[in-house]
Design a protein around this motif. Structure first.
Motif, PDB file in Angstrom:
ATOM      1  N   ALA A  36       0.878  -1.094   0.052  1.00  0.00           N
ATOM      2  CA  ALA A  36      -0.132   0.102   0.041  1.00  0.00           C
ATOM      3  C   ALA A  36       0.692   1.251   0.063  1.00  0.00           C
ATOM      4  O   ALA A  36       1.769   1.383   0.820  1.00  0.00           O
ATOM      5  N   GLY A  37       0.647   2.266  -0.836  1.00  0.00           N
ATOM      6  CA  GLY A  37       1.340   3.487  -0.837  1.00  0.00           C
ATOM      7  C   GLY A  37       2.512   3.219  -1.811  1.00  0.00           C
ATOM      8  O   GLY A  37       3.168   4.291  -2.093  1.00  0.00           O
ATOM      9  N   GLU A  38       2.772   2.257  -2.497  1.00  0.00           N
ATOM     10  CA  GLU A  38       3.972   1.996  -3.341  1.00  0.00           C
ATOM     11  C   GLU A  38       3.338   1.865  -4.891  1.00  0.00           C
ATOM     12  O   GLU A  38       2.105   1.468  -5.142  1.00  0.00           O
ATOM     13  N   SER A  39       4.362   2.048  -5.790  1.00  0.00           N
ATOM     14  CA  SER A  39       4.179   1.804  -7.342  1.00  0.00           C
ATOM     15  C   SER A  39       5.372   1.105  -7.826  1.00  0.00           C
ATOM     16  O   SER A  39       6.305   0.834  -7.227  1.00  0.00           O
ATOM     17  N   ARG A  40       4.878   0.038  -8.788  1.00  0.00           N
ATOM     18  CA  ARG A  40       5.778  -0.906  -9.594  1.00  0.00           C
ATOM     19  C   ARG A  40       5.614  -0.546 -11.172  1.00  0.00           C
ATOM     20  O   ARG A  40       4.323  -0.428 -11.636  1.00  0.00           O
ATOM     21  N   ARG A  41       6.764  -0.623 -11.866  1.00  0.00           N
ATOM     22  CA  ARG A  41       6.657  -0.414 -13.135  1.00  0.00           C
ATOM     23  C   ARG A  41       6.999  -1.488 -13.951  1.00  0.00           C
ATOM     24  O   ARG A  41       8.185  -2.171 -13.662  1.00  0.00           O
TER      25      ARG A  41
END
Length: 402
Positions: A349-354
């Motif tokens: 939660a609160g993070e991103s991945r590309r």
């Protein structure tokens, strides 16, 4: 007497004296004796009259009731000493208290066979169901039917209890009407009238009132009805594990059933989180004689919370893989899905991945070309997929047809 012969006078005087000595005259002693006797006789007569006045109504009432039993001790008349105080003044218009008996309420215990054998009136169905054919007037209920828009008895067992506090039992049944793979349901209370006919008391609750399924029904000793409801019907490809259940309690208030305990809404599912998907892309020709083009998509997944996503999946890959992050995908998951997809390590939660994916796509759109897109989903540690809190930002589309 002075003219009488002296000898005759003497004889009369002697006769009178002799008679007086033989007979007791009515003097004071004799008068007192007679008065005491009369008083005793009067008291006995009054006491006898009082006993008759007290006993006569009891005997009369017993005769009217046909009661041949002897009075219980509380009803027996006991002699009491006369009171020296004046009796209380009776209250105007006062009447003796009495227990009013009412006819026994009819037994409302109804079997499944009896309910199926008669026509009943049902409470209204949710909006749209009646128009489809779910009737409510003089309905002959069916069972084990796959027909749609036909009122029927659900498989749930009947429950019995004194729902309206009349001292007799009523019957609870779950009635359903199928509109596809799922059915609308309602819990209905039935009873009998004084002639023994089955009548409908009312609806306890029905689907469409904030939930989509009725799982179980119980009746408590105080007449309250406990209903286990579910927010969804696990049909049409919907997995069972998504279902949430609640217990809600309802009770008859003299006119209708109303909820008295338990939650009134499901609210947001605490097992879900909010994933968001963004995309950039590049479409270029493939060098050489290959007429296909190379499509490179960069997909960014953000977990807006509130929960960590143990795993995520990205779907929409319909063409041949040609590079990028394919090695990060779980190969077993891709083989088991209808659309080629990629199961990846989760996003907290609160993070991103590309992630970058390269595919070889047709050089020119064919006759079946259409807009292609990608979407992301949350998976738990058991590989089970979950819906998203906000589905509108879970997918992205390419600006051209392929």
């Amino acid at each position: 007497m002075s003219d009488l012969d002296p000898r005759l006078r003497e004889r009369l005087t002697a006769y009178r004296n002799d008679v007086v000595t033989q007979i007791a005259g009515p003097g004071p002693d004799q008068a007192r004796h007679l008065l005491r006797r009369r008083r005793r006789m009067t008291a006995v007569a009054v006491a006898a009259a009082a006993v008759i006045l007290v006993v006569a109504p009891v005997v009369a009432n017993a005769a009217l009731r046909g009661d041949q039993n002897r009075p219980v001790p509380a009803e027996s008349v006991q002699p009491t000493a006369p009171s020296t105080s004046a009796p209380p003044t009776p209250t105007p218009n006062a009447s003796p208290s009495a227990t009013t008996s009412t006819p026994n309420a009819p037994d409302g215990r109804i079997s499944r066979a009896q309910l199926l054998a008669t026509r009943v009136d049902l409470p209204s169905w949710p909006s749209g169901m009646a128009e489809g054919g779910c009737t409510t007037s003089k309905v002959r209920l069916k069972t084990n039917t796959t027909d749609t828009f036909v009122s029927m008895l659900a498989d749930a067992p009947f429950r019995y209890g004194d729902l309206d506090d009349d001292g007799a039992v009523e019957t609870l049944a779950v009635v359903a009407c199928r509109y596809g793979e799922a059915s609308a349901k309602q819990v209905v209370a039935f009873d009998r009238d004084l002639d023994g006919r089955i009548v409908t008391v009312g609806r306890v609750v029905r689907t469409g009132d904030g939930f989509d399924d009725i799982r179980a029904v119980e009746v408590h000793r105080n007449g309250s009805v406990e209903v286990r409801v579910a927010d969804i019907v696990p049909c049409c490809g919907t997995p069972v594990y998504l279902r949430r259940e609640q217990v809600r309690t309802y009770q008859w208030d003299g006119n209708r059933f109303g909820q008295t305990d338990g939650p009134t809404a499901f609210g947001k599912d605490p097992r879900l989180t909010d994933l968001r998907l963004r995309m950039t892309h590049e479409l270029v020709d493939v060098p050489g004689t290959d007429t296909r083009r190379k499509l490179t998509t960069v997909l960014t997944v953000t977990n807006a919370g509130p929960l960590d996503a143990p795993q995520i999946s990205i779907r929409g890959f319909d063409f041949e893989a040609a590079g990028g992050d394919w090695s990060k995908c779980d190969p077993k998951h891709a083989a088991e899905t209808a659309n080629r997809s990629c199961l990846l390590t989760g996003v907290p939660a609160g993070e991103s991945r590309r992630y970058t994916f390269v595919q070889l796509v047709p050089g020119e759109p064919g006759p079946d070309a259409h807009i292609r897109g990608f979407w992301v989903a949350h998976h738990d540690a058991q590989d089970r997929e979950w819906p998203d809190l906000k589905r509108d930002d879970n997918s992205v589309d390419l600006p051209f047809k392929l």
